[in-house]
Design a protein around this motif. Structure first.
Motif, short mmCIF file in Angstrom:
data_model
loop_
_atom_site.label_atom_id
_atom_site.label_comp_id
_atom_site.label_asym_id
_atom_site.label_seq_id
_atom_site.Cartn_x
_atom_site.Cartn_y
_atom_site.Cartn_z
N HIS A 165 24.34 -15.74 18.88
CA HIS A 165 24.10 -13.85 19.17
C HIS A 165 24.92 -13.78 17.17
O HIS A 165 24.10 -12.64 17.16
N TYR A 199 25.08 -4.94 21.56
CA TYR A 199 24.29 -5.05 19.92
C TYR A 199 24.75 -5.06 19.15
O TYR A 199 25.18 -4.94 17.68
N ARG A 218 21.99 -13.70 28.28
CA ARG A 218 20.98 -12.00 28.07
C ARG A 218 19.38 -12.15 28.02
O ARG A 218 19.33 -11.61 27.99
N GLN A 262 18.74 -8.08 19.88
CA GLN A 262 19.87 -7.57 21.17
C GLN A 262 19.89 -8.05 21.96
O GLN A 262 20.96 -8.27 22.74
N PHE A 263 18.97 -9.13 22.91
CA PHE A 263 18.39 -10.58 23.31
C PHE A 263 20.00 -11.24 22.65
O PHE A 263 19.56 -12.69 23.19
N SER A 285 20.63 -19.31 31.53
CA SER A 285 21.84 -18.37 31.87
C SER A 285 22.58 -19.38 31.30
O SER A 285 21.89 -20.76 30.84
N SER A 330 22.84 -1.99 28.82
CA SER A 330 21.92 -3.04 29.04
C SER A 330 20.63 -2.23 28.27
O SER A 330 20.68 -2.29 27.12
N ASP A 363 29.22 -13.30 26.53
CA ASP A 363 27.84 -12.62 26.52
C ASP A 363 27.27 -11.90 27.80
O ASP A 363 25.88 -11.56 26.95
N HIS A 364 27.58 -11.61 27.97
CA HIS A 364 27.24 -10.31 29.14
C HIS A 364 26.85 -9.50 28.78
O HIS A 364 27.72 -8.66 27.20
N TYR A 365 26.25 -8.40 28.57
CA TYR A 365 25.46 -6.80 27.88
C TYR A 365 26.89 -6.28 27.39
O TYR A 365 27.42 -5.28 27.24
#
Length: 376
Positions: free
Chosen positions: A199, A177, A238, A34-35, A242, A139, A170-172
Motif C-alpha cells: 500500500h 489513504y 481493502r 485508495q484501495f 482479504s 470509507s 490495513d482496514h480503512y
C-alpha cells in the motif's frame, strides 16, 4: 410463444449487459489508489515464508469463526438495514483540546489521542504516530461513516516530523489513504505487518521508509529502545481479497517506560503471553469500541478489555477505538461508560483523555475527567 421467446431473449441480453457494465465499473473503480495494492514479487515470496500465511492468506494463531454462534452475516445486515439504534453518534460537538504538537519538547514523555485509534506518542525523544486518520471519513465510498462533530480537529499539517509511523492493520479506519499519502515527507519510517508495505509503496513511500514485520519480530530504534511486533486476533483487507497484509499489536520498550498498543482484535490468551515475555507495561492503549457480540471474536467487549489489561499487568489503561466514527450498533459513549464501570477496583489506573489532551506519561497523579458526561 415466439413473441415470448423474443422478449425473454432481449431481457436476458439486457441483464447480461447490465452485469458486464457493473463488473467493468467495479473493476475500474477498484483500481483507484485508495484501495492500495496487493503484495507481489519479492514481497509476496517473503510473505509465503511466514508460518502465519497459509492457503493464500494470513491466519490467526487460533482460527475461529468471525461471526459468533447464534448470529449470521445476513441477520446482522438485515438488522442494520431495518432497525434504528439509539444514540449511535452524538448530537453535540465533542469537547476537545488543540495541542501544538510541534511545540512539545522532545524530552517530554507524552501521548495525544486524536479519536478512534489514532494517537501521537513521544517517548525518550522518539516521535511515533499510530494509525493516523485525518480525512474525516473511513470509507472509500461516498457518505458515512464520517467523523463526529468536534472529533476531527487535527490534520497532517499539525503533525511534527515523525520517526516511526505504526500501522496495526490495513482496514480503512486505521489506514487512511489521504492522510498517509500527505504524511510521506514527514515520516522517517513506517512499521507495518508483512504485505502492508505494498500500500505504502503504491502511495509514494520509498523502500527505505518501509519496514514490514511478522509476529514475534522487532526493530531496534536506538540503544535501549525497541519496538516489538506482536500478534492479535483480527484480519485485514481493502478489497475483495482479504488478509493479504498481517495485523499487529506493538510492545514499545524504551529506557524510560514501556507502552503496549493492542491494535484491533478479539480476546485471547495472548495478553498473558505478552506479559510473561516482556518487562512490565506502564501504559496499555487498548481497543475498546465498535464491538458487538456477533463479532466478538475480532473485537473485544469492554469487560474483556478490562480483563486483558489485568492480564497484561499494565499500570495504566487508555481505551481507544471510540468517539469518532460509528461502526457498531452500541451508543457512541457506551464504551467509555462500560470500561469505567469494569475498571473499578482494578490494579490499573484508567485514563480517559479528551481528543487532543496531553497525557503526561510520567505523571501518575494526572487527573482525567469524564468528559463524555452531559454530551448528547
Amino acid at each position: 410463444m415466439k413473441k415470448f421467446k423474443k422478449i425473454l431473449k432481449r431481457t436476458i441480453v439486457v441483464i447480461l449487459c447490465v452485469i458486464i457494465v457493473l463488473a467493468a465499473a467495479t473493476y475500474f473503480y477498484m483500481k483507484q489508489p485508495q484501495f492500495g495494492a496487493l503484495p507481489e514479487g519479492k514481497r509476496l515470496e517473503l510473505i509465503k515464508n511466514s508460518p502465519h500465511y497459509k492457503d493464500g492468506k494470513f491466519r490467526n494463531l487460533v482460527e475461529k469463526p468471525t461471526i459468533s454462534e447464534g448470529y449470521s452475516i445476513t441477520g446482522e445486515i438485515w438488522e442494520v438495514l431495518t432497525k434504528k439504534f439509539p444514540r449511535t453518534e452524538p448530537v453535540d460537538v465533542l469537547p476537545s483540546v488543540k495541542t501544538d504538537l510541534k511545540a512539545l519538547p522532545r524530552n517530554r514523555n507524552v501521548m495525544v489521542w486524536f479519536g478512534h485509534s489514532s494517537f501521537f506518542l513521544q517517548v525518550d525523544g522518539i516521535r511515533i504516530l499510530v494509525d493516523p486518520v485525518f480525512s474525516g471519513r473511513i470509507s472509500p465510498l461516498p457518505g458515512k461513516p464520517s467523523a463526529y462533530k468536534g472529533s476531527d480537529i487535527y490534520s497532517v499539517a499539525d503533525m511534527p516530523e515523525i520517526d516511526y509511523m505504526l500501522l496495526s492493520h490495513d482496514h480503512y479506519d486505521h489506514l487512511d489513504y489521504e492522510t498517509v499519502k500527505a504524511l510521506q515527507p514527514k515520516v522517517k519510517y513506517v512499521l507495518c505487518g508483512l504485505g502492508a508495505g505494498a500500500h505504502y509503496e503504491r502511495w509514494g513511500y520509498t523502500a527505505k521508509q518501509i519496514i514490514e514485520k511478522d509476529w514475534g519480530e522487532h526493530v531496534d530504534v536506538k540503544p535501549g529502545f525497541t519496538i516489538f511486533t506482536e500478534n492479535t486476533h483480527h484480519d485485514g483487507g481493502r478489497g475483495f481479497k482479504s488478509s493479504q497484509a498481517l495485523w499487529l499489536s506493538f510492545y514499545i520498550q524504551s529506557p524510560g517506560m514501556n507502552v503496549y498498543y493492542s491494535g484491533d482484535g478479539g480476546y485471547s490468551g495472548r495478553f498473558k503471553d505478552i506479559a510473561a515475555k516482556h518487562p512490565p507495561i506502564d501504559w496499555a492503549v487498548m481497543e475498546c469500541g465498535q464491538y458487538n457480540k456477533a463479532w466478538q471474536s475480532v473485537h473485544e467487549l469492554p469487560q474483556e478489555v478490562a480483563l486483558a489489561t489485568t492480564e497484561l499487568k499494565a499500570k495504566n489503561l487508555i481505551p481507544v477505538h471510540h468517539s469518532k466514527f460509528t461502526l457498531a450498533k452500541h451508543p457512541w459513549d457506551e464504551p467509555l461508560k462500560e470500561i469505567t464501570k469494569y475498571s473499578r477496583d482494578k490494579n490499573y489506573r484508567l485514563a480517559t483523555p479528551m481528543i487532543g489532551e496531553v497525557v503526561n506519561l510520567d505523571d501518575s497523579a494526572q487527573m482525567f475527567r469524564q468528559w463524555w458526561k452531559n454530551v448528547k
